[in-house]
Design an enzyme around this catalytic site. Structure first.
Site, PDB file in Angstrom:
ATOM      1  N   SER A   1       0.835  -1.209   0.000  1.00 48.86           N
ATOM      2  CA  SER A   1       0.000   0.000   0.000  1.00 48.86           C
ATOM      3  C   SER A   1       0.864   1.251   0.000  1.00 48.86           C
ATOM      4  O   SER A   1       0.597   2.204  -0.730  1.00 48.86           O
ATOM      5  CB  SER A   1      -0.917   0.001   1.225  1.00 48.86           C
ATOM      6  OG  SER A   1      -1.764  -1.132   1.195  1.00 48.86           O
ATOM      7  N   ASN A   2       1.926   1.252   0.819  1.00 49.74           N
ATOM      8  CA  ASN A   2       2.842   2.389   0.823  1.00 49.74           C
ATOM      9  C   ASN A   2       3.572   2.532  -0.508  1.00 49.74           C
ATOM     10  O   ASN A   2       4.050   3.604  -0.838  1.00 49.74           O
ATOM     11  CB  ASN A   2       3.858   2.255   1.955  1.00 49.74           C
ATOM     12  CG  ASN A   2       3.297   2.710   3.289  1.00 49.74           C
ATOM     13  OD1 ASN A   2       3.380   3.887   3.614  1.00 49.74           O
ATOM     14  ND2 ASN A   2       2.702   1.800   4.037  1.00 49.74           N
TER      15      ASN A   2
ATOM     16  N   LYS B   1      -0.095 -10.512   7.507  1.00 50.36           N
ATOM     17  CA  LYS B   1       0.233  -9.142   7.867  1.00 50.36           C
ATOM     18  C   LYS B   1      -1.080  -8.472   8.203  1.00 50.36           C
ATOM     19  O   LYS B   1      -1.996  -8.435   7.369  1.00 50.36           O
ATOM     20  CB  LYS B   1       0.894  -8.429   6.682  1.00 50.36           C
ATOM     21  CG  LYS B   1       1.091  -6.940   6.918  1.00 50.36           C
ATOM     22  CD  LYS B   1       1.420  -6.173   5.639  1.00 50.36           C
ATOM     23  CE  LYS B   1       1.409  -4.673   5.909  1.00 50.36           C
ATOM     24  NZ  LYS B   1       1.467  -3.888   4.658  1.00 50.36           N
TER      25      LYS B   1
ATOM     26  N   SER C   1      -3.093  -5.154   9.122  1.00 56.48           N
ATOM     27  CA  SER C   1      -3.137  -3.695   9.185  1.00 56.48           C
ATOM     28  C   SER C   1      -4.529  -3.205   9.550  1.00 56.48           C
ATOM     29  O   SER C   1      -4.936  -2.120   9.149  1.00 56.48           O
ATOM     30  CB  SER C   1      -2.718  -3.105   7.830  1.00 56.48           C
ATOM     31  OG  SER C   1      -1.409  -3.476   7.509  1.00 56.48           O
TER      32      SER C   1
ATOM     33  N   GLY D   1       0.962  -4.793  11.095  1.00 55.51           N
ATOM     34  CA  GLY D   1       1.034  -3.891   9.950  1.00 55.51           C
ATOM     35  C   GLY D   1       1.009  -2.420  10.332  1.00 55.51           C
ATOM     36  O   GLY D   1       0.835  -1.573   9.461  1.00 55.51           O
TER      37      GLY D   1
END
Lengths: 300, 300, 300, 300
Positions: free
Chosen positions: D49-50, D168, D170, D193
């Protein structure tokens, strides 16, 4: 006199309100309180969400509080007084004081959820704190409050007021953001409002919890707090996971009706909930009984 | 006696509750009711969301109703009685009957939002309908009720009960799904709970509306209903858009505080809201005044 | 050349993409398009939500468009080109132009939902409109887009751009707020994105609809539009309710898999959806068949 | 060969994708990777996503991965391959394998959010795991995925599959419910996350984190993990709170654009984000700079 952090440290049970055929059963409540008073709990929350406070008329609320006043023994009682308006809330705080209580909690107002900006929430709480004769514990519970939440920024501003003793956080995330924002703040007590994050929150600076599991497993909750205090973290983690799994089945699947069923299984006369909540079916109670046994709780 | 669809046809004002310095201002309420009684409105909703009913203590609710009982004139009064529990709600319905009212509305319970399944909602309403001495209008308002909504399927089952007169829908979508599901259902009144969809809902079979705009523009709302009845659809669409734009500024941006400010601008002594709501600032009131003028309302 | 309002008036089918064993079935798509081309539809939406466009690789998207290019007949084709970034979207618009299409739709970006302020949405769309060689239809679909929505205020600003032809609204509320805000705006086409509010939106100024029901009941949708145009509102309301009830069962309960099942029942080789969607079970298909029959569609 | 829990222990940076004038800046990416490779990080997440992976065309994704393949040094690279369909996702996993990578992550599909039941999510992931040539890390991110989440029950079933290496998480709540449900599960790696709950999650059994803060403060994140491993919990809590406060300002207020600005301040050429995201303004960058300094990071 010890500070808020010391006085509020430990485990509170958000005590249920027993009903029988839709009517208050105050004798059952008395029995519940006597039994819970014999445990290592720090205190009780009267008229909280688990107490179905929103389902009681105002005269009924008073009758419930009178039983708490008689059956508090050595426990610290926090009285839920949150209403939609500051005016009503102050009336309920005054009543709590009249009945001899020393601490109240105040849920965020939320009927006008879209208007509940940080500014509105701050104004509401400061308006109450200025006039309240008793110290206040803020109550953040977006799951009950239509998504309304106290932000960490807002909390930072409120935490410095001398009449605001702490916060009970029942959000999904837990109080991590509050504890980071408060870093260094003196004498403001953060209480975890769910078994899901009670134990990890202690590692971040929370001083205790208000835990629905403490209605039916009070000693296990107290033990978890003690293991943390003693630095016995491996044992604490294992006990945390057991309580979290039980909690997931009971509250996650069934809410207050599940808590009441679990209490009955553990010998507390918690009675039925009031409509719109309904008592669990036999198969649902069996699922709860099985979950308790599987984790080594309860049972003969 | 005419059926529910006929009796509830037209426009209701969900009357505000004036406050002054956080206290009830019942004389102002009396003036508001007298002025609104001189319009073509079908009726009033007492103790609705716009009436900040959740911000009143139980004794205050009764005092408000006593004023409505004296100042109802020829209007049909629907009394908001929805509480979190069936037990409380039945108590408030009994009070409404004692004061001489003939119709109540009941909001969905929602504090335990996660438990409010179709089944729970149906059980709650049927439990009330079986015992209520007055006919009931269901009130669907997920924006106030933490997302809890009456589904079209659930509505279909409730609509056949003889004590359930209709539904006021204040969802974001409007009552289209209800009206499709009810197709052919006899004598069940659907009321639009927002100016946003009042007019298009009439085309789908709604008989009227409970409109916050009717607090400050009662005659325009009544006129819109009349244009629809007369088949003057082009004029109706234009008036609808004007009211929708005004409503967007006033309620969309400011909620009940905006309604009260608009009423003051139109000459009704609506007073201030009660905390946690706050009165609008001067610049905010100017925005509302400008919106009213721009659409050709108010002024002069 | 006629304006956007005239060119986009009527009913569009958001054509599904047939799959067979997880692979594109372009011959089935060809058959679907040929059959739909023989109806009174105004046009097709290629690569829309019903077309499972998000489930296709970029080479697959191109192959689908090539079939549309061959099988468009006299229909207006709107090509879905919305991606998360303006850069990707412009690439897809260029591809649509290369393949000979004249109109595209662009969904709101939404992966970074929390950042999608009115300002961000406006900047995104203006950045595309400035560079696009084709006119753009905005696509508002918060149910698919993680809650991201184009506000009425934002729409008012975008609607004046010469390359922005209109908006397809698939929100839960329908386009009423857009139509109120646009009042008087020249040549901006509002299309209803759901059968739930297609007909009432026509009364407020919408010129047509992009309706999943048009995939399996194209002529009924076209007929509804015609009844509105002819002022036969009672018949229109009855047909609307029939379509709305069918739509509720098919899309409300089953989504795209339901649309494909309904198409198969009506003789269109729509095939299966692609994972994570799965084909309906036999009993689910029977529910759909029953709903169609009950409302007098399909069968025999 | 060590198990998943050992191999995935520690801190991963979800590496950003630098852009310049809306175009990929692969040289900047190369520089970022070289600098991050010199730290104690366990690995990189490519195309997360980043990394604005949703904003890249398929050819661009490949070019980014080629740089990671060249600049991985001794780091473990996890490649983001999650698409809306299983078919696309398997294509991207095949590409990752071709380029020499050994581990992928797969986000929940979410465009058809209403259909993403536990059953649908389980079927999707098992369909991929059965066919994937590489082990898979599940990626739970309801904030990006329109609210779609992997439930703890669903996770329990997926965790036993030999090709599913870990998860993970988030979500807003953190992985506490997963860790409780997995209790005793062998060799399934849980990664936090978010910096908000990285440290407390370690106390519950998480083995590491994929942290946006690791893009600009990699060594501090690694140090926090080390303090936990060494049982230096008081120091760990203090460092956690510092990182959490910085993270709150940077990601909480500004998202990926904030991460890129913080990286620039710390000497990483992260570049600008791609539309619809926009680079921070000067005053916004100053807020980030101030937050870093206030917590004793960067500068000087």
């Amino acid at each position: 006199m010890p500070g808020f952090k010391d006085r509020l440290a430990g485990v509170f049970a958000p005590v249920v309100t027993p009903f029988s055929n839709e009517q208050l059963d105050l004798e059952a409540l008395r029995t519940v309180l006597r039994r819970l008073s014999a445990t290592g709990l720090t205190g009780f929350l009267a008229l909280g969400s688990n107490g179905e406070f929103k389902s009681l008329s105002e005269p009924e609320e008073r009758r419930v509080l009178e039983v708490f006043a008689q059956e508090r023994h050595d426990k610290l009682v926090m009285v839920g007084t949150g209403c939609e308006s500051a005016h009503q809330t102050l009336g309920k705080i005054a009543q709590a004081k009249d009945l001899g209580f020393g601490l109240v909690s105040v849920l965020t107002p939320h009927y006008f959820a879209k208007r509940m900006t940080d500014k509105a929430i701050e104004t509401f709480y400061l308006g109450i704190a200025e006039r309240s004769p008793l110290p206040i514990v803020l109550y953040n519970a977006p799951g009950y409050a239509g998504g309304v939440a106290i932000s960490a920024t807002c909390l930072s501003r409120l935490a410095t007021h001398g009449s605001i003793a702490g916060i009970k956080d029942s959000s999904a995330t837990g109080p991590g953001a509050y504890l980071a924002a408060l870093d260094g703040e003196t004498d403001f007590a953060v209480l975890a409002g769910s078994t899901n994050f009670f134990y990890p929150s202690l590692h971040l600076g929370a001083v205790g919890g208000v835990l629905s599991t403490a209605n039916y497993l009070p000693e296990a909750c107290v033990q978890l707090h003690g293991l943390f205090r003693d630095g016995r973290f491996d044992e604490a983690t294992r006990l945390h996971h057991r309580l979290a799994r039980v909690n997931q089945v009971i509250v996650g699947s069934y809410g207050v009706a599940g808590v009441k069923a679990a209490m009955e299984l553990m010998g507390y006369p918690a009675g039925a909930p009031r409509l719109p909540l309904t008592a669990l079916s036999g198969p649902e109670r069996a699922i709860i009984e099985s979950a308790l046994h599987q984790e080594g709780f309860g049972g003969g």
